[in-house]
Scaffold this motif. Sequence first.
Motif, PDB file in Angstrom:
ATOM      1  N   PHE A 143      -6.115  -1.678   4.660  1.00 55.91           N
ATOM      2  CA  PHE A 143      -5.864  -2.187   6.011  1.00 55.91           C
ATOM      3  C   PHE A 143      -4.792  -3.267   5.978  1.00 55.91           C
ATOM      4  N   VAL A 144      -4.918  -4.212   5.065  1.00 54.72           N
ATOM      5  CA  VAL A 144      -3.978  -5.335   5.007  1.00 54.72           C
ATOM      6  C   VAL A 144      -2.562  -4.839   4.695  1.00 54.72           C
ATOM      7  N   MET A 145      -2.434  -3.924   3.748  1.00 55.18           N
ATOM      8  CA  MET A 145      -1.107  -3.453   3.361  1.00 55.18           C
ATOM      9  C   MET A 145      -0.436  -2.697   4.507  1.00 55.18           C
ATOM     10  N   GLN A 146      -1.206  -1.880   5.225  1.00 54.44           N
ATOM     11  CA  GLN A 146      -0.593  -1.181   6.355  1.00 54.44           C
ATOM     12  C   GLN A 146      -0.362  -2.119   7.536  1.00 54.44           C
ATOM     13  N   ALA A 147      -1.185  -3.154   7.662  1.00 56.13           N
ATOM     14  CA  ALA A 147      -0.946  -4.157   8.702  1.00 56.13           C
ATOM     15  C   ALA A 147       0.373  -4.879   8.447  1.00 56.13           C
TER      16      ALA A 147
END
Length: 397
Positions: free
Chosen positions: A129-133
């Motif tokens: 989630f964080v990387m795609q955010a």
Amino acid sequence: MSGAGFILAINFVVAGLFAASFLAVALYDTHPAAPRWFAFGYMLGALYFGIEFAIFMLAGGSIVAVLSFSVALASFALFNVGLAHKYRIAVPWRLMAVVFLLSVVACAAIQGMPRGSILRMFVYQAPYFVMQAIGVWIIHRSSARAWLDRVLEVALAASALHFLAKPLLMQLAGGTGASVGDYLKTDYAMISQSLGAIFGIGVALLALIILVRDILAEVTAKSEMDTLSGLLNRRGFERLAALSLEHASRQGMPVALVIADLDHFKVVNDTYGHASGDRAIQAFASFLQSATGTGHIAARLGGEEFAIVLPGANLVAARLLAEGARSAFSALPIGGLPAAARVTASFGVAELLPSEGLSSLMARADEALYAAKKAGRDCVRVARLATIEPTRGLQTG
């Protein structure tokens, strides 16, 4: 093979196909960094699916599981690098490196936790989630976002959020199986792999479409550009001028057209050579670019003839601009010509009439230009309605 295993195999093939597609786009893109990084990201994605398949077929251990996780997270990071190049944003290397290292450590730490633990699942999925955010943030920072770029931003945000929903999906679907080997037999695996396929394909297709769109826009821009002057050619001028006139009509704004022609240009070519004539065209084009403002459309229509569309300008304002340009250019020295030699230009000016089209406006401006030539050149003439009237005090030649 289970249904989830079949989807996993399909994801492997699809990721490889997208990697090849991005590499193919890079061959035709004048800014190939973005598609290359996208390709590298999907190459790692294919590697991830291959490792996942091997894990569940051979019941791999914790080390292989952490390796699989690391490869998947790295694929997202490489895609973000491609986004940064595409949208001309500084690549957040440090941020992604910190997220990557902390996530790998966390993934290793949870390997001993029960497979059905919500905390374990959350710690495993949150880094995705964080990387795609971060990718969403990169797109959002760009000031050059069209509607398709915003769609990609939304799709990437939805993909990121679906990772946070996976712990809940796991509980609702009955867990991830008692062992690694049981995972592909679960309903959760089927749902998880299907969602991954949907979002992965959707994001990749949007990225491909955006890259192709940009390539086509660049090709179109080059086809509408005059290489000698650096201005629009007639094709580009007519397209953009028509759009400008349509917009001005909707807004109730005046629009004026100035057509200019270099005087005695054949004499310049015959006396000083075609190279000097080319420099005269380039000098006049550069002068027009500096004399016009934002929103104005300048073009070389062909030969020594030029045109400028002036949205928001009425006949008086356009006439004053033309006279200022005429006076200033007549005093401008041209490289390659003798110091005493000067090149002058004649100008015709017309204002758009109600319900008038571009062709009619250009015809009236051409008539005004013809009147300026007939009056001795190096002067400005304006078109009023259907007749041509001299502009008093503006004739200098």
